[in-house]
Design a protein around this motif. Structure first.
Motif, PDB file in Angstrom:
ATOM      1  N   THR A 179     -20.019   2.062  11.687  1.00  0.00           N
ATOM      2  CA  THR A 179     -19.286   1.294  10.675  1.00  0.00           C
ATOM      3  C   THR A 179     -20.232   0.410   9.871  1.00  0.00           C
ATOM      4  OG1 THR A 179     -17.267   1.278  12.009  1.00  0.00           O
ATOM      5  CG2 THR A 179     -17.467  -0.438  10.335  1.00  0.00           C
ATOM      6  N   LEU A 180     -21.127  -0.273  10.561  1.00  0.00           N
ATOM      7  CA  LEU A 180     -22.066  -1.154   9.869  1.00  0.00           C
ATOM      8  C   LEU A 180     -22.973  -0.371   8.931  1.00  0.00           C
ATOM      9  CD1 LEU A 180     -23.006  -3.592  12.775  1.00  0.00           C
ATOM     10  CD2 LEU A 180     -21.627  -4.109  10.754  1.00  0.00           C
ATOM     11  N   GLU A 235     -22.199   2.436   7.455  1.00  0.00           N
ATOM     12  CA  GLU A 235     -21.371   2.844   6.315  1.00  0.00           C
ATOM     13  C   GLU A 235     -21.199   1.701   5.324  1.00  0.00           C
ATOM     14  OE1 GLU A 235     -17.736   4.267   7.945  1.00  0.00           O
ATOM     15  OE2 GLU A 235     -18.622   6.076   8.791  1.00  0.00           O
ATOM     16  N   ARG A 236     -21.216   0.475   5.842  1.00  0.00           N
ATOM     17  CA  ARG A 236     -21.105  -0.696   4.965  1.00  0.00           C
ATOM     18  C   ARG A 236     -22.424  -0.999   4.250  1.00  0.00           C
ATOM     19  NH1 ARG A 236     -18.233  -5.169   8.944  1.00  0.00           N
ATOM     20  NH2 ARG A 236     -16.267  -4.063   9.365  1.00  0.00           N
ATOM     21  N   PHE A 281     -25.048  -2.163   5.919  1.00  0.00           N
ATOM     22  CA  PHE A 281     -25.607  -3.315   6.621  1.00  0.00           C
ATOM     23  C   PHE A 281     -26.904  -2.936   7.342  1.00  0.00           C
ATOM     24  CE2 PHE A 281     -26.054  -5.713  10.608  1.00  0.00           C
ATOM     25  CZ  PHE A 281     -26.000  -7.030  10.156  1.00  0.00           C
ATOM     26  N   GLU A 291     -13.582  -2.329  14.297  1.00  0.00           N
ATOM     27  CA  GLU A 291     -13.808  -3.150  13.107  1.00  0.00           C
ATOM     28  C   GLU A 291     -14.132  -4.587  13.489  1.00  0.00           C
ATOM     29  OE1 GLU A 291     -13.901  -2.379   9.850  1.00  0.00           O
ATOM     30  OE2 GLU A 291     -13.672  -0.239  10.299  1.00  0.00           O
ATOM     31  N   ASP A 295     -17.592  -6.579  12.722  1.00  0.00           N
ATOM     32  CA  ASP A 295     -17.628  -7.878  12.046  1.00  0.00           C
ATOM     33  C   ASP A 295     -18.429  -8.901  12.861  1.00  0.00           C
ATOM     34  OD1 ASP A 295     -16.051  -6.860  10.026  1.00  0.00           O
ATOM     35  OD2 ASP A 295     -14.178  -7.735  10.780  1.00  0.00           O
TER      36      ASP A 295
END
Length: 403
Positions: free
Chosen positions: A104-105, A107-108, A110, A389, A393
């Protein structure tokens, strides 16, 4: 997408160590199913370009550490072993969610300013060698190798032999936790607090003190038919009364007490037993309350042993004091998602690392039934993804600040 990655990983794990009859899991440490899971973890990390360190007893840490990352690391993860006939989520959810959170990170877009590690600690449940959180205890020095190497499983196998038989070498040393600045463990909730609050994700405030005590009730073996009732020295009677006493005292005090494991000698249908060994799991809201609960159960057991003509020896095997997680860290993280901060009565590697001085937090994912340590343990996919998620975060918050 991270959603697809999570679901794919969960499908991969589903059949490993699963009982065809009960649907529960038998993923005992240093045995085939758990070894397969550790290999799976290495493969998943390699596919993500993460560097995996495996220590001499099987603890693993995978690192996401770009060249620009520096300073104390942020460690997440959990464990892959299970209780006997356990559920799918206890442990593996934290590992799979950690891998999905990295996805997820990325994909962001980050990139961590501090290294991020994903840890897998062995023998968290203590289901094979009776010492809960053994991997993290050894890694933090809470338990010494000299003490642990003498532990035996139910078949009499020494811990050192089991580790060697799985291809590991304890002389290679243990995972280095000195570089860890913060630990965050995601776990399925083992209770119904989040259900009652109607929220998918929460944070931990504390872990209740808890432990395991072995009760050895000794009597005299004799014939079940020819021995008059008044002539018996039956340790099963002493044990039976003790189990009832533990239940009553825990209820009266608002605490927890369970005899969940028992062995009997000679274990014959037509014989009065000579020895009953039972293990008490007790948990309470404070250290004093736990000590008082166990002392009262032992007192009543001693009294009954005197009436039954039996004897009792009580041995503490694995006792953990109360753990209060870093309140400032919990408050900082709770603000990211307006998550409730709740206590837990279950032990975790997070408690061991917290006691070792590492600032620690826990993320809980809602369990719709509250059932855990059972094949009925579960969590909804939507809630699991909300947990991913949330973990992403938290990692971004903690690892996004340069040292």
């Amino acid at each position: 997408m991270a959603v697809g990655h999570f679901e794919e990983m969960w499908r991969d794990l589903a059949p490993v160590g699963r009982s065809a009859s009960s649907g529960g899991y038998f993923r005992q440490p240093w045995a085939s199913a758990e070894t397969e899971l550790r290999s799976w973890f290495v493969e998943q990390c390699a596919a993500r370009g993460l560097t995996v360190e495996t220590d001499g007893i099987g603890n693993q840490v995978a690192w996401w550490s770009p060249e620009t990352a520096s300073g104390p690391s942020v460690l997440t993860g959990s464990h892959l072993d299970s209780v006997l006939d356990g559920g799918a989520y206890d442990g593996p959810l934290g590992v799979v969610s950690a891998l999905a959170a990295v996805d997820t990170l990325r994909e962001r877009g980050f990139s961590p300013a501090r290294p991020i590690g994903i840890g897998v600690f062995v023998e968290e449940e203590g289901s094979r060698f009776g010492r809960a959180c053994l991997g993290s205890r050894l890694a933090t020095g809470t338990t010494t190798w000299e003490d642990a190497s003498e532990l035996r499983d139910r078949d009499g196998v020494f811990l050192a032999d089991a580790i060697s038989a799985s291809g590991l070498d304890p002389s290679r040393g243990l995972v280095d936790l000195d570089r860890v600045g913060t630990f965050v463990e995601l776990h399925v909730e083992q209770g119904r607090d989040l259900v009652d609050r109607d929220v998918a994700v929460g944070l931990a405030s504390e872990i209740w003190p808890h432990g395991r005590w072995r009760f050895d009730f000794a009597g005299q073996a004799n014939h079940a038919g020819t021995t008059r009732m008044e002539d018996r020295h039956d340790p099963m009677l002493t044990y039976a009364m003790t189990a009832l006493a533990a239940n009553k005292q825990a209820r009266l005090a608002g605490q927890r007490a369970t005899f969940g494991r028992i062995t009997v000698e000679p274990n014959g249908t037509n014989a009065v037993p000579s020895l009953v060994t039972a293990w008490l799991d007790a948990r309470a809201s404070s250290d004093d309350a736990l000590a008082s609960l166990v002392a009262e159960v032992e007192r009543q057991a001693d009294d009954r042993a005197g009436r039954d003509g039996t004897s009792l020896v009580v041995t503490p095997e694995s006792v953990s004091g109360s753990v209060a997680f870093d309140p400032d860290l919990a408050a900082r993280l709770a603000g990211l998602g307006d998550w409730p901060v709740i206590p837990t009565q279950a032990g975790h590697d997070a408690g061991i690392l917290s006691d070792a001085g590492i600032p620690t937090a826990m993320i809980f994912v809602r369990n719709p039934t509250g059932v855990s340590h059972s094949p009925d343990e579960r969590a909804e996919t939507a809630d699991c993804l909300a947990g991913v998620e949330a973990l992403a975060d938290v990692l971004a918050e903690l690892a996004g600040v340069p040292a």
